[in-house]
Design a protein around this motif. Structure first.
Motif, short mmCIF file in Angstrom:
data_model
loop_
_atom_site.label_atom_id
_atom_site.label_comp_id
_atom_site.label_asym_id
_atom_site.label_seq_id
_atom_site.Cartn_x
_atom_site.Cartn_y
_atom_site.Cartn_z
N PHE A 238 0.83 -1.21 0.00
CA PHE A 238 0.00 0.00 0.00
C PHE A 238 0.86 1.25 0.00
CE2 PHE A 238 0.56 -1.50 4.34
CZ PHE A 238 1.08 -0.38 4.97
N ASP A 239 0.22 2.35 -0.32
CA ASP A 239 0.86 3.65 -0.29
C ASP A 239 -0.10 4.59 0.43
OD1 ASP A 239 2.01 6.09 -0.72
OD2 ASP A 239 2.47 5.75 -2.84
N VAL A 240 0.21 4.86 1.69
CA VAL A 240 -0.71 5.65 2.53
C VAL A 240 -1.00 7.03 1.95
CG1 VAL A 240 -1.05 6.66 4.82
CG2 VAL A 240 -0.06 4.39 4.62
N ILE A 241 0.05 7.68 1.45
CA ILE A 241 -0.15 9.04 0.94
C ILE A 241 -1.12 9.03 -0.25
CG2 ILE A 241 1.01 11.01 -0.17
CD1 ILE A 241 3.44 10.43 1.62
N LEU A 242 -0.90 8.07 -1.14
CA LEU A 242 -1.77 7.97 -2.32
C LEU A 242 -3.20 7.61 -1.91
CD1 LEU A 242 -1.63 8.21 -5.40
CD2 LEU A 242 -1.18 5.77 -5.52
N MET A 243 -3.30 6.73 -0.91
CA MET A 243 -4.61 6.32 -0.41
C MET A 243 -5.34 7.52 0.18
SD MET A 243 -5.09 2.94 1.94
CE MET A 243 -3.42 2.52 2.11
N ARG A 244 -4.59 8.32 0.94
CA ARG A 244 -5.17 9.51 1.58
C ARG A 244 -5.70 10.47 0.51
NH1 ARG A 244 -0.75 11.24 4.86
NH2 ARG A 244 -1.30 9.66 6.38
N LYS A 245 -4.87 10.72 -0.48
CA LYS A 245 -5.28 11.65 -1.55
C LYS A 245 -6.50 11.11 -2.29
CE LYS A 245 -0.70 13.65 -2.35
NZ LYS A 245 0.49 13.66 -3.21
N GLY A 246 -6.43 9.81 -2.62
CA GLY A 246 -7.53 9.17 -3.36
C GLY A 246 -8.83 9.24 -2.59
N LEU A 247 -8.76 8.97 -1.29
CA LEU A 247 -9.99 8.96 -0.49
C LEU A 247 -10.53 10.37 -0.27
CD1 LEU A 247 -9.43 6.18 2.17
CD2 LEU A 247 -10.97 6.15 0.25
N ILE A 248 -9.65 11.34 -0.13
CA ILE A 248 -10.11 12.73 0.03
C ILE A 248 -10.89 13.14 -1.23
CG2 ILE A 248 -9.34 15.16 0.11
CD1 ILE A 248 -7.07 14.20 2.01
N ILE A 249 -10.30 12.86 -2.39
CA ILE A 249 -10.96 13.23 -3.66
C ILE A 249 -12.25 12.43 -3.83
CG2 ILE A 249 -10.73 13.08 -6.20
CD1 ILE A 249 -9.15 15.43 -5.02
N PHE A 250 -12.19 11.15 -3.49
CA PHE A 250 -13.39 10.32 -3.61
C PHE A 250 -14.50 10.86 -2.71
CE2 PHE A 250 -15.86 6.48 -2.37
CZ PHE A 250 -16.36 6.17 -3.62
N LYS B 100 -4.76 9.45 10.48
CA LYS B 100 -3.96 9.78 11.66
C LYS B 100 -2.51 10.04 11.28
CE LYS B 100 -3.14 7.84 16.25
NZ LYS B 100 -3.27 6.64 17.06
N HIS B 101 -1.97 11.14 11.72
CA HIS B 101 -0.57 11.46 11.44
C HIS B 101 0.08 11.89 12.75
CE1 HIS B 101 2.44 13.60 8.56
NE2 HIS B 101 2.84 12.39 8.90
N PRO B 102 0.64 10.92 13.50
CA PRO B 102 1.14 11.24 14.84
C PRO B 102 2.28 12.27 14.85
CG PRO B 102 1.19 8.88 14.42
CD PRO B 102 0.90 9.53 13.13
N ALA B 103 2.39 12.94 15.97
CA ALA B 103 3.39 14.01 16.11
C ALA B 103 4.81 13.47 15.95
CB ALA B 103 3.24 14.68 17.47
N THR B 104 5.06 12.25 16.45
CA THR B 104 6.42 11.67 16.34
C THR B 104 6.79 11.48 14.87
OG1 THR B 104 5.35 9.55 16.67
CG2 THR B 104 6.56 10.44 18.54
#
Lengths: 445, 257
Positions: A238-250, B100-104
């Motif tokens: 997985f790629d959390v950053i891409l997932m985050r962007k995708g879900l925000i847009i979705f 969630k994006h923790p401070a650490t």
């Protein structure tokens, strides 16, 4: 520049009546080619039909271009791009692992979780896309648990078609109905979602009982330790950053769908705009994302829109609307005529061309009659979407999913699908149309 | 490589596993351990902590401060000039991580003054570690530092990921298919060779280089997890540092080049 056609080149003068019948012939011919999938590719058939309509002069190229419903195409394209990015991010793989963990590897739990998840996702994504990522995951899980994948795959397909009925964007027939009938995202949620929830529950009960009776829900791995190990070792990239962007847009896209009527924005405009933002924001290579876009489905739509545009320009739909008006005298009985008819036809042939043709008929019919035709549109949506469950060729998702299953080594025969699909389709269509009928009977139109 | 001072930061409460891990590094490098506890909710029982530390027989100094991760760590870094910072972090479910994006994590992503170990709180030991190498941006110092630190406490290997798709998509636009394929094959070999040469120059010895294909920020953390590595090391200046941290379900080490 003057547009020449085959007849004008040959110096043959043709009457409007001749073109009228010719447009029907092209439509029937295209339809026949689509049905005869063994001999013709359905996308090629649709494009051929569309091009033929222009070539022989049923409609001009300008009219053909205008006949393409851009809202439908943009909506499909936009959602396919957004979903492609989400697939790329690993979102759906994680979702499936979660499902495996929740189900603890128990067959009944797998069936219920996957059908629920598929139905839910199908409501917000196009069915083809939903089955595209759900089926490989499901086959992988059932294989690991030594379960027969085919019944689970069929159950997922059925759930996908049922769930997709709930919203404007869930199933191609709904996208067409929403666009041609001018219904909003909220109209679909209010009128169809409650009915679909009940229908899904009933459909699931029917299918579960059938599988239980056939012994397909019996666990093949009985050692709890072995089962635990399988669940524990299942991992996803997985790629959390891409997932985050995708879900925000979705998420924003779905919110805008709810508001599109107030904002006077077509869903297609919203979807394509948001998809383009995601492409810019994610930095993903468009080539990679576009590989997952079902271009063939989009071309299929374009071809059909042109074929149907030909019938529209020659006045075929006016005639059909008049005929429908003579058949349907009031909307309530219309539900009981149009709904089952749509279900049967959609089960036999792909529900996309049928819905497209019928939506134009209903649009013209609405101008002919004095009563509110809204119940008929919902009957068409329920019939066309749920009827797609009748046969393996009833809906695009069925074709795509069975293809995927075959590729994994588990082909689904026409008969196997029919055996499972028929009882579920009959019961769900009856329940759904009955609920629609009762709704209008109790609350009025 | 010497680690004279190690700064161990507990952002909320003392994590015993991390304490043992830090003690392993402290003993291996004969370092001085500065322990900083950033008190948040609960009052830390200083005596209990000291008792645990004494049991570990460490050369340490203990500080308990009020919460304020960024300022406090920087303050201690400037004062004690540690060679390595260890900050434990909670393993977050990827689905939860989306929101969630923790401070650490935010701190580690921005910090680049010294080497950092970012172990998950479950990690008591590091037995197998893997160092990601990007031959286009990494240098000998990074390889030397990361290997010398990690190999003293664990079995250490290197990994190179060839992002084939990236080249495919860019080359296919400008070259005929066959030529594009040939160039990609050459680039793949070149990447491996460059990585091997870089390692050889930095370490003067042969070490295992794992080679995989795919997007490094996605594939490398997945490979490390799937193959039972306890820690993944990356360059602290890597442009995709944030992605590597967020996509890893194992401990991360960030090393200066």
């Amino acid at each position: 520049m003057e547009h020449h056609t085959l007849f004008s080149i040959l110096g043959i003068e043709v009457s409007k009546t001749f073109l009228y019948w010719l447009s029907i012939a092209v439509f029937v011919g295209t339809y026949a080619m689509i049905i005869l999938e063994k001999f013709f590719d359905r996308v090629a058939a649709a494009l051929f039909g569309g091009a033929l309509a222009v070539f022989i002069g049923i409609e001009s190229s300008t009219h053909a271009w205008e006949a393409i419903d851009h809202n439908t195409i943009f909506l499909l394209l936009g959602m396919m791009i957004i979903v492609s990015v989400l697939i790329e991010s690993g979102f759906f793989s994680i979702l499936s692992i979660k499902a495996l963990q929740i189900t603890k590897g128990k067959p009944i739990n797998i069936l219920l979780t996957f059908t629920f998840l598929t139905a839910f996702l199908s409501a917000f994504l196009d069915n083809v896309t939903t089955v595209l990522f759900m089926i490989p995951i499901l086959i992988g899980i059932t294989k690991r648990l030594k379960l027969p994948p085919v019944p689970y795959v069929i159950a997922t397909i059925l759930a996908s078609n049922i769930g997709g009925t709930a919203t404007l964007i869930g199933d191609p027939p709904n996208i067409i109905i929403g666009s041609i009938g001018k219904f909003t995202f909220n109209d679909f949620i209010i009128n169809l979602a409650p009915i679909v929830i009940v229908t899904h529950i009933v459909g699931t009960i029917v299918f579960t009982l059938m599988m239980k009776w056939k012994g397909e829900l019996d666990p093949r791995i009985t050692d709890p330790k072995e089962l635990e190990e399988i669940i524990k070792t299942e991992r996803a990239e997985f790629d959390v950053i891409l997932m985050r962007k995708g879900l925000i847009i979705f998420g924003i896209t779905i919110i805008l769908f709810f508001l599109h009527h107030t904002l006077h924005l077509e869903p297609g405009t919203v979807a394509l705009f948001m998809a383009s933002i995601l492409l810019l924001w994610s930095g993903e290579s468009p080539e990679k994302i576009f590989e997952r876009v079902e271009w063939t489905t989009l071309m299929f739509f374009i071809g059909l829109f042109i074929v149907i545009g030909g019938m529209e320009s020659t006045g075929v739909f006016d005639t059909l609307a008049e005929f429908t008006a003579s058949l349907i005298k009031e909307p309530l009985s219309g539900i009981l005529i149009l709904g089952p008819l749509s279900a049967i036809i959609s089960g036999i042939v792909d529900n996309i061309p049928f819905t497209m043709a019928m939506a134009y008929v209903l649009a013209d019919f609405s101008k002919e009659v004095t009563f509110n035709t809204e119940p008929l549109w919902w009957a068409l949506a329920l019939g066309a979407c749920l009827g797609g469950n009748l046969t393996i060729i009833g809906a695009s998702a069925n074709v795509v999913a069975s293809g995927l299953s075959a590729r994994e080594g588990y082909p689904i025969s026409f008969i196997d699908f029919l055996k499972a699909g028929t009882p579920v389709t009959i019961i769900t269509v009856i329940i759904a149309l009955l609920l629609l009928y009762l709704k209008y009977l109790i609350f009025g139109i | 490589m010497e680690l004279n001072t190690i700064l161990l930061v507990f952002p909320e409460q003392v994590v015993e596993n991390t304490l043992y891990l830090a003690s392993k590094f402290t003993k291996a490098f004969n370092s001085k351990l500065i322990i900083l506890i950033l008190e948040k909710k609960e009052h830390q029982n200083e005596e209990t902590i000291k008792m645990k530390l004494n049991q570990l027989n460490l050369n340490y100094q203990l500080f308990i401060e009020k919460n304020g991760i960024k300022d406090k760590i920087n303050q201690y870094v400037d004062k004690y000039l540690p060679d390595l910072i260890i900050i434990p972090h909670e393993k977050i479910d990827p689905m939860v991580h989306i929101f969630k994006h923790p401070a650490t994590e935010k701190f580690v992503e921005k910090f680049d003054k010294t080497h950092i170990l970012f172990p998950i709180i479950e990690a008591k030991d590091i037995q197998k570690s893997i160092i990601y190498i990007d031959p286009d941006s990494d240098n000998e110092q990074y390889i030397k530092a990361s290997f010398e630190i990690l190999s003293k406490v664990s079995h250490t290997e290197f990994i190179y990921a060839f992002h084939e798709e990236y080249f495919e998509y860019s080359l296919i636009k400008t070259h005929p298919e066959d030529e594009a394929k040939r160039i990609i094959k050459e680039l793949y070999q070149e990447g491996i060779e460059k990585s091997k040469q870089l390692i050889a120059k930095a370490l003067n010895k042969e070490v295992t280089l794992k080679v995989i294909k795919g997007d490094p920020k996605k594939e490398v953390p997945f490979f490390a997890l799937k193959n039972g590595y306890d820690l993944l090391a990356i360059n602290i200046h890597h442009e995709d540092k944030k992605s590597f941290i967020e996509n890893s379900e194992i401990s991360i080490g960030l090393f200066k080049g």
